[in-house]
Design a protein around this motif. Structure first.
Motif, PDB file in Angstrom:
ATOM      1  N   UNK A 218       0.794  -1.239   0.000  1.00 45.07           N
ATOM      2  CA  UNK A 218       0.000   0.000   0.000  1.00 45.07           C
ATOM      3  C   UNK A 218       0.822   1.283   0.000  1.00 45.07           C
ATOM      4  N   UNK A 219       2.066   1.255   0.476  1.00 39.29           N
ATOM      5  CA  UNK A 219       2.882   2.462   0.471  1.00 39.29           C
ATOM      6  C   UNK A 219       3.180   2.940  -0.950  1.00 39.29           C
ATOM      7  N   UNK A 220       3.138   2.036  -1.906  1.00 40.05           N
ATOM      8  CA  UNK A 220       3.453   2.408  -3.281  1.00 40.05           C
ATOM      9  C   UNK A 220       2.302   3.149  -3.961  1.00 40.05           C
ATOM     10  N   UNK A 221       1.230   3.423  -3.215  1.00 40.09           N
ATOM     11  CA  UNK A 221       0.194   4.321  -3.728  1.00 40.09           C
ATOM     12  C   UNK A 221       0.786   5.696  -4.004  1.00 40.09           C
ATOM     13  N   UNK A 222       1.849   6.036  -3.264  1.00 41.79           N
ATOM     14  CA  UNK A 222       2.613   7.251  -3.514  1.00 41.79           C
ATOM     15  C   UNK A 222       3.657   6.937  -4.584  1.00 41.79           C
ATOM     16  N   UNK A 223       3.543   7.586  -5.739  1.00 40.69           N
ATOM     17  CA  UNK A 223       4.410   7.275  -6.874  1.00 40.69           C
ATOM     18  C   UNK A 223       5.870   7.634  -6.632  1.00 40.69           C
ATOM     19  N   UNK A 224       6.143   8.417  -5.581  1.00 41.71           N
ATOM     20  CA  UNK A 224       7.540   8.785  -5.310  1.00 41.71           C
ATOM     21  C   UNK A 224       8.267   7.740  -4.470  1.00 41.71           C
ATOM     22  N   UNK A 225       7.551   6.744  -3.989  1.00 39.43           N
ATOM     23  CA  UNK A 225       8.185   5.699  -3.170  1.00 39.43           C
ATOM     24  C   UNK A 225       8.800   4.646  -4.090  1.00 39.43           C
ATOM     25  N   UNK A 226      10.101   4.455  -3.956  1.00 40.92           N
ATOM     26  CA  UNK A 226      10.788   3.464  -4.786  1.00 40.92           C
ATOM     27  C   UNK A 226      11.009   2.153  -4.062  1.00 40.92           C
ATOM     28  N   UNK A 227      11.208   2.203  -2.749  1.00 40.56           N
ATOM     29  CA  UNK A 227      11.511   1.004  -1.958  1.00 40.56           C
ATOM     30  C   UNK A 227      10.790   1.097  -0.617  1.00 40.56           C
ATOM     31  N   UNK A 228      10.309  -0.023  -0.122  1.00 38.92           N
ATOM     32  CA  UNK A 228       9.850  -0.142   1.258  1.00 38.92           C
ATOM     33  C   UNK A 228      10.718  -1.199   1.936  1.00 38.92           C
ATOM     34  N   UNK A 229      11.386  -0.790   2.986  1.00 37.17           N
ATOM     35  CA  UNK A 229      12.258  -1.686   3.746  1.00 37.17           C
ATOM     36  C   UNK A 229      11.586  -2.060   5.054  1.00 37.17           C
TER      37      UNK A 229
END
Length: 668
Positions: A218-229
């Protein structure tokens, strides 16, 4: 006496600030963290000003002592820079769990066919099946539509038995013609044969929890997020915990970073990818040309490269995977030397913190590898100062009197220790933490120096793990250094006690030096214990209290469960027809086990002085679906090996026991 009481006033003020203020505040509120960090910075600044004006500048230029004083002050300046960056980072904190809760409904409120596709990469080189099977089974069990999920086992050793295993389980086995660029090259080849919208990466020894994708995507709903660690947690003790005999009393060495420092960095938008247990947007990877191959730590460089293109890394501090910590000292240092060298390599790269485009000044500062460069130099100097003084009389500063040193140095030490106790209440204990740092110094300091001089001279080296990872006897190199420093320090103390052999002409600093030397000996002694490897279990057990049905009628309580063994409490009068018994435990098909031992009490796992139960040690060799089900049960979210709090009394007794030779093998 009065002057010493006056000298202690600043330290008393520091203690009062923490006891009356900080310790009563929430450590996760921005204003409390910021205020406390500014206070500690002010105390450190006061000390540094005193050091320069009163103990360095007055030093006469009369030979070796002048250069020694300035050399040590230069090291302190480096430490001060590192502390400033640490305090700035730790002055904020963010918990993304609420954000994940808020984003998830909208993200998953659509047909499965409309969800993005996900490829799971499991890069592997020489890990044995007992390591790989947990990761593969766990990845295939992720809670996500199967038509949108593919698991790729990227095999850089081109093993036929692994290909056959993947075919049986439903994973995709991938090989390439060469091993160029090690892990990064392996994953780039994986990108070329896959097409998923997102790439989740798990090292061969990490098992994802079933909810991993549900919490991170769900964090990738923001298009500026490239990676979730996400953080890395472990189901076994690292070699420091094991060798010191404090597995159940002291958290693993990486908890400080993953539990405290990483969320703070995320609050500043300078979180970074740690490789395993992360998920990346393919579009962002394509924008940077795939995983960077210029550094042996491709994960850190991936973050920097994405920042160059305007993509950010988010950190979700939730337990969403569990892996295998380095099991031996060899593996421990292979891993950390790689991290150290890779961090220093970024200083020389076009996409690093110094030359990388698109980074602001704050980002450049926060990605400098100052901690790697500074901490081991400072620790070694701390060990060296009393030795040099006791043997040569060279003081580390232009000394005035003890009271002045107490007035300026004690508040800094008190402020730092109390800050760490507040920020990391279950992750830090000064004496043990210092000993662990000292233990690593003798291996890591040469790596720091060689990496600064020749950053690209050492190839990528895989951390040895699993059944092929044999335990050595002890770390001869580190122990030799530790023994030599203890001998030099202790002999220096003895020499200066006898007037005829005394080396110190001006004794004004001697009281401080004697206390300093004594503390160093204690720290080195604890570090020495870490040099001796203790036996380990290949498959660590999880403590639990779970019902088990034996032979279809006897109800017992499992107090520990592993993939190959469990310990079950049953009433004392329970009898079985044979050693082989049927076992039923939740979420696993029934299987047959063998009772190999019966004990009256299990230390740490059972009630003390329990006379009502026997404890059966039931061994088994699971296969097929039963083994997969047990892997899913144990490793995909239901169990934990975390140390919830530090029991200081028990920790002290355990270290004392180790010092006098207590070396029992830890069993399930």
């Amino acid at each position: 006496m009065v002057q010493y009481l006056v000298a202690l006033a600043p330290t008393a003020l520091v203690v009062a600030f923490f006891l009356l203020g900080t310790f009563n505040w929430s450590r996760h509120r921005t204003w409390t963290r910021a205020l406390t960090c500014v206070f500690v910075l002010a105390v450190a600044g006061r000390y540094l000003y005193w050091r320069l004006t009163e103990t360095v500048l007055p030093q006469p230029a009369d030979g070796l002592g002048f250069y020694w004083v300035w050399f040590l002050f230069g090291i302190e300046l480096l430490a001060f820079v590192d502390i400033v960056l640490f305090l700035v980072a730790m002055s904020r904190f963010v918990d993304r769990s609420a954000q994940a809760d808020a984003l998830a409904p909208a993200f998953f409120d659509r047909d499965a066919s409309d969800l993005p596709s996900v490829d799971v990469f499991i890069p592997t080189y020489n890990e044995p099946l007992d390591v790989l099977e947990r990761t593969i089974v766990g990845a295939l069990s992720l809670d996500y539509p199967k038509e949108k999920l593919k698991v790729y086992v990227l095999d850089d050793k081109r093993r036929d038995w692994l290909r056959e295993f993947c075919e049986r389980k439903g994973a995709i086995h991938v090989v390439r013609p060469d091993n160029s660029h090690a892990k990064a090259g392996n994953m780039n080849h994986g990108l070329s044969v896959s097409s998923g919208d997102f790439i989740a990466v798990f090292d061969a020894d990490f098992v994802p929890y079933r909810a991993f994708l549900r919490r991170t995507l769900p964090f990738f709903s923001d298009e500026t997020i490239g990676i979730v660690q996400t953080p890395q947690h472990f189901f076994n003790a690292d070699p420091i915990q094991t060798n010191l005999g404090i597995e159940r009393l002291w958290p693993d060495e990486q908890r400080l970073f993953f539990d405290e420092m990483a969320p703070s960095r995320d609050a500043w938008d300078v979180s970074f990818c740690c490789g395993s247990c992360s998920i990346a947007r393919r579009k962002a990877l394509d924008a940077i040309g795939g995983f960077p191959t210029e550094s042996i730590t491709e994960d850190l460089l991936t973050t920097l490269s994405m920042l160059n293109k305007g993509y950010k890394t988010r950190y979700l501090n939730e337990r969403l995977s569990m892996g295998l910590a380095a099991e031996t000292l060899e593996g421990y240092f292979v891993q950390r030397e790689r991290w150290c060298q890779g961090g220093i390599q970024t200083l020389y790269l076009h996409n690093g913190p110094i030359r990388g485009p698109g980074l602001n000044l704050f980002q450049r500062l926060m990605f400098l590898p100052t901690s790697w460069v500074v901490q081991y130099v400072v620790r070694f100097a701390t060990l060296l100062v009393p030795i040099v003084y006791l043997w040569t009389g060279l003081a580390p500063l232009h000394f005035t009197d003890v009271a002045e040193l107490v007035s300026y140095q004690f508040p800094v030490l008190a402020a730092y220790f109390l800050l760490m106790a507040w920020l990391t209440p279950t992750r830090y204990l000064p004496l043990v933490s210092s000993a662990v740092g000292v233990f690593a110094t003798f291996r890591m300091l040469p790596t720091v120096i060689s990496s600064l001089v020749r950053p690209f001279g050492k190839p990528f080296k895989v951390t040895p793990k699993g059944s092929g990872n044999e335990t050595g006897l002890y770390d001869v190199y580190s122990f030799t250094w530790i023994a030599a420093l203890i001998a030099l320090t202790a002999t220096g103390l003895l020499v200066n006690i006898v007037p005829e052999f005394q080396r110190i002409e001006d004794g004004r600093f001697s009281v401080v030096a004697f206390w300093w030397a004594g503390l160093n000996i204690v720290v080195l002694a604890i570090a020495a214990l870490a040099c001796f490897e203790r036996p380990r279990r290949l498959l660590d057990a999880f403590a639990t209290r779970e019902s088990v049905i034996l032979d279809d009628e006897i109800i017992g309580e499992a107090v520990s469960v592993a993939l190959d063994k469990m310990v079950v409490a049953v009433p004392v009068k329970t009898r079985f027809a044979s050693q082989e018994i049927a076992v039923r435990i939740a979420d696993v098909p029934a299987f047959t086990g063998e009772i190999r031992a019966v004990t009256r009490r299990r230390r740490r796992l059972a009630r003390a002085h329990d006379t009502r139960h026997h404890y059966l040690h039931v061994h088994y060799d699971l296969e097929g679906e039963a083994r997969d089900a047990m892997i899913r049960k144990l490793y995909t979210g239901g169990y934990s090996q975390d140390v919830a709090r530090i029991d200081k009394s028990a920790l002290s007794w355990r270290l004392l026991g180790r010092a006098f030779g207590a070396n029992r093998r830890r069993t399930a």
